[in-house]
Design an enzyme around this catalytic site. Structure first.
Site, PDB file in Angstrom:
ATOM      1  N   ASN A 135      79.615  74.797  14.311  1.00 38.80           N
ATOM      2  CA  ASN A 135      78.597  74.048  13.569  1.00 38.80           C
ATOM      3  C   ASN A 135      77.256  74.732  13.832  1.00 38.80           C
ATOM      4  O   ASN A 135      76.694  74.590  14.912  1.00 38.80           O
ATOM      5  CB  ASN A 135      78.576  72.586  14.042  1.00 38.80           C
TER       6      ASN A 135
ATOM      7  N   LYS B 165      74.496  74.054  12.628  1.00 37.76           N
ATOM      8  CA  LYS B 165      73.341  73.132  12.500  1.00 37.76           C
ATOM      9  C   LYS B 165      72.267  73.812  11.642  1.00 37.76           C
ATOM     10  O   LYS B 165      72.619  74.560  10.726  1.00 37.76           O
ATOM     11  CB  LYS B 165      72.840  72.717  13.881  1.00 37.76           C
TER      12      LYS B 165
ATOM     13  N   HIS C 127      77.914  63.150  11.825  1.00 35.83           N
ATOM     14  CA  HIS C 127      77.479  63.812  13.066  1.00 35.83           C
ATOM     15  C   HIS C 127      76.394  62.955  13.709  1.00 35.83           C
ATOM     16  O   HIS C 127      75.572  62.348  13.009  1.00 35.83           O
ATOM     17  CB  HIS C 127      76.954  65.223  12.751  1.00 35.83           C
TER      18      HIS C 127
ATOM     19  N   GLU D 281      73.682  63.633  14.999  1.00 33.10           N
ATOM     20  CA  GLU D 281      72.307  63.966  14.592  1.00 33.10           C
ATOM     21  C   GLU D 281      71.972  63.329  13.254  1.00 33.10           C
ATOM     22  O   GLU D 281      70.824  62.961  13.005  1.00 33.10           O
ATOM     23  CB  GLU D 281      72.133  65.497  14.567  1.00 33.10           C
TER      24      GLU D 281
ATOM     25  N   GLU E 243      82.284  63.612  20.077  1.00 31.59           N
ATOM     26  CA  GLU E 243      81.129  64.325  20.624  1.00 31.59           C
ATOM     27  C   GLU E 243      80.229  63.334  21.358  1.00 31.59           C
ATOM     28  O   GLU E 243      79.425  62.637  20.725  1.00 31.59           O
ATOM     29  CB  GLU E 243      80.325  64.984  19.494  1.00 31.59           C
TER      30      GLU E 243
ATOM     31  N   GLY F  10      74.213  69.831  23.150  1.00 32.98           N
ATOM     32  CA  GLY F  10      73.037  70.687  23.307  1.00 32.98           C
ATOM     33  C   GLY F  10      72.344  70.537  24.651  1.00 32.98           C
ATOM     34  O   GLY F  10      71.242  71.034  24.853  1.00 32.98           O
TER      35      GLY F  10
ATOM     36  N   SER G  47      78.568  70.959  24.179  1.00 33.67           N
ATOM     37  CA  SER G  47      78.424  72.034  25.165  1.00 33.67           C
ATOM     38  C   SER G  47      79.729  72.765  25.472  1.00 33.67           C
ATOM     39  O   SER G  47      79.974  73.146  26.611  1.00 33.67           O
ATOM     40  CB  SER G  47      77.779  71.502  26.446  1.00 33.67           C
TER      41      SER G  47
HETATM   42  P1  13P Z   1      76.573  72.068  21.292  1.00 30.87           P
HETATM   43  O1  13P Z   1      77.885  72.817  21.364  1.00 30.87           O
HETATM   44  O2  13P Z   1      75.399  72.949  21.036  1.00 30.87           O
HETATM   45  O3  13P Z   1      76.405  71.143  22.449  1.00 30.87           O
HETATM   46  O4  13P Z   1      76.677  71.128  19.964  1.00 30.87           O
HETATM   47  C1  13P Z   1      77.765  70.309  19.802  1.00 30.87           C
HETATM   48  C2  13P Z   1      77.737  69.757  18.434  1.00 30.87           C
HETATM   49  O5  13P Z   1      76.950  68.879  18.123  1.00 30.87           O
HETATM   50  C3  13P Z   1      78.668  70.324  17.442  1.00 30.87           C
HETATM   51  O6  13P Z   1      78.714  69.553  16.282  1.00 30.87           O
END
Ligand code: 13P
Length: 248
Positions: free
Chosen positions: A9, A11, A95, A97, A163, A169, A207
Site C-alpha cells: 500500500n 498510500k 483503511h 486512515e 491492521e 507507521g 510495520s
Molecule cells: P506500515 O507498514 O507503514 O506500518 O503501514 C501499514 C498499513 O497501513 C498498510 O495498509
C-alpha cells in the site's frame, strides 16, 4: 492451501519517474513478480501500474473507491467500474486512515464493499483497534463491530486485513501472540457470520518489515501481509514477498 497474499500500500506516495524504476525492479525480482503479490497505488498512477504490469503476474490494486457505483455528478469521485476498467483486481476498503481522516462510517463502507464486488473486484476490508481501545480491553468488541459490515457482501469473494492502528507507521509491531489471537478471532467471527464454506484470508498490516516478515507470515492464521512503508523500497519488499513464498 491458498497462496499468501502480499499487497503493498503506497498510500499517498510515488511520482511517475520514480515509480518506473521501482516497478521495473519489482518486475525483475522473481520473489515479487508472482501470483499473490500486488501494489495499491494512488489513483493517478494506476494506469502506469496497469501498463507496466501487463503480461506479468503482479496485481494492480486501488486504495479506495467511491461509495457511488453509477456514473454521474460526483465531482472528484472514482467509481468501482472505473477501477475495474483500469485493471484493478483488488481495492482497499475502510483503511484506518480513511476512517480516521475522512470519517468513513459503516453505511459508507457497506456501499463501497458492494460497489467493489459488483464491479468484479476483490475488496480488501481493513479492520483494527486503536491503542486506547486495546488498552481498555475492547479489541473483540471494536473489531467484531467492524466485521459486521461484511454482511453487505456475504457469500462474495473478499479479503480481510487486520491492521492495529497503533502499529501502523509507528515501527511498533504487534507481538506474534497478539497477531495470532486477533487473526483467530477474526476468522472465527467471519465463519460464524458467513458459514463454514467461507474460505477467507486475513492479512496482517502494521510495520511489516524484512526482519519480522518470516515470523508473522509463518502463522497459519495469517493469510498474507498488507505492507505500507516497506513497499516503497525494493529490498525490504522483496524479502517480505520471499517470506510469504516460503511459508506456503
Ligand atoms: P506500515 O507498514 O507503514 O506500518 O503501514 C501499514 C498499513 O497501513 C498498510 O495498509
Amino acid at each position: 492451501m491458498q497462496a499468501k497474499l502480499v499487497l503493498g500500500n503506497w498510500k499517498m506516495n510515488g511520482r511517475h519517474a520514480a515509480n518506473v524504476s521501482l516497478l521495473q525492479s519489482m518486475l525483475d525480482d522473481a520473489d515479487i513478480n508472482r501470483e499473490g503479490v500486488g501494489i495499491a497505488a494512488p489513483y493517478p498512477y494506476l494506469a502506469q501500474l496497469a501498463a507496466m504490469f501487463a503480461g506479468s503476474k503482479l496485481a494492480v490494486a486501488a486504495q479506495d473507491v467511491s461509495r457511488y457505483a453509477l456514473d454521474g455528478a460526483f465531482t472528484g469521485e472514482v467509481c468501482a467500474s472505473m477501477l475495474a476498467d483500469m485493471g484493478c483486481r483488488y481495492v482497499l476498503v475502510g483503511h484506518s486512515e480513511r476512517r480516521q481522516y475522512f470519517g468513513e462510517n459503516d453505511a459508507c463502507l457497506r456501499e463501497k464493499l458492494q460497489a467493489a464486488v459488483a464491479a468484479g473486484m476483490v475488496p480488501v476490508y481493513c479492520v483494527g483497534e486503536t491503542l486506547e481501545e486495546r488498552e481498555a480491553g475492547r479489541f473483540a468488541e471494536v473489531v467484531g463491530e467492524q466485521l459486521k459490515t461484511l454482511d453487505a457482501i456475504a457469500g462474495q469473494e473478499y479479503v480481510v486485513a487486520y491492521e492495529p492502528v497503533w502499529a501502523i507507521g509507528t515501527g511498533r509491531v504487534a507481538s506474534i501472540e497478539q497477531i495470532d489471537a486477533a487473526h483467530q478471532l477474526i476468522l472465527e467471527r467471519v465463519l460464524q457470520c458467513h458459514g463454514a464454506s467461507a474460505s477467507i484470508r486475513v492479512l496482517y498490516g502494521g510495520s511489516v518489515k524484512a526482519d519480522n516478515a518470516d515470523a508473522i507470515l509463518s502463522l497459519a492464521s495469517v493469510g498474507g501481509a498488507l505492507v505500507g512503508g516497506a513497499s516503497l523500497e525494493i529490498k525490504g519488499f522483496g524479502k517480505i514477498c520471499q517470506s510469504a513464498k516460503k511459508t506456503l
